[in-house]
Scaffold this active site. Structure first.
Site, short mmCIF file in Angstrom:
data_model
loop_
_atom_site.label_atom_id
_atom_site.label_comp_id
_atom_site.label_asym_id
_atom_site.label_seq_id
_atom_site.Cartn_x
_atom_site.Cartn_y
_atom_site.Cartn_z
N CYS A 89 12.42 -14.09 -22.64
CA CYS A 89 11.43 -13.06 -22.99
C CYS A 89 11.08 -12.20 -21.78
O CYS A 89 10.43 -12.69 -20.85
CB CYS A 89 10.19 -13.75 -23.56
SG CYS A 89 8.74 -12.69 -23.72
N CYS B 143 7.30 -11.78 -21.08
CA CYS B 143 6.74 -13.04 -20.58
C CYS B 143 6.89 -13.15 -19.07
O CYS B 143 6.00 -13.68 -18.39
CB CYS B 143 7.43 -14.24 -21.23
SG CYS B 143 7.28 -14.33 -23.02
#
Length: 141
Positions: A64, A67
């Site tokens: 991600c 993230c």
């Protein structure tokens, strides 16, 4: 897969000195004491649900992109609070059961927890001002 990721993480650690800019120091910095990776369900129970301090739970994934931006930003702000709040990092690929239990539909998802209850939540990336407001609300400042 989890073993390979653990090995990659281990191999990426510096051999000398803390990696303070990423909040992954091996030393005893406040940021390291305040932030931890959840190991399993019982670890989550002990360190998050049973915590006497408020806990920010960062549900993330290695793949991600957002993230990778949010995690270090949040770790830095949690470290600034010097132990007033803890940060638990939960990799959704390693802990799918926790992601399902807390209805994580996208990453990053961040929960604010007090006394084992979710008191606030956001999904997606936030700037530092928004994160500071989120943390101040959690600690009641």
């Amino acid at each position: 897969m989890a073993q390979r990721l653990a090995l990659q993480r281990l191999l990426s650690l510096p051999t000398r000195g803390p990696l303070a800019s990423h909040g992954r120091a091996l030393g005893t910095s406040a940021g390291r004491r305040s932030t931890f990776n959840v190991q399993d369900g019982s670890d989550f129970q002990d360190r998050v649900l049973n915590s006497s301090k408020p806990v920010v739970v960062d549900f993330h994934a290695q793949w991600c992109g957002p993230c990778k931006i949010l995690g270090p930003r949040l770790e830095k702000l949690v470290a600034k609070l010097e132990g007033q709040v803890l940060m638990a990092k939960v990799d959704i690929d390693d802990h799918t059961d926790l992601a399902i239990e807390y209805e994580v539909g996208a990453v990053p998802t961040v929960l604010a927890m007090k006394n084992g209850d979710v008191v606030d939540k956001f999904v997606g990336i936030k700037d530092e001002d928004q994160l500071e407001a989120f943390l101040k609300k959690l600690i009641g400042a």
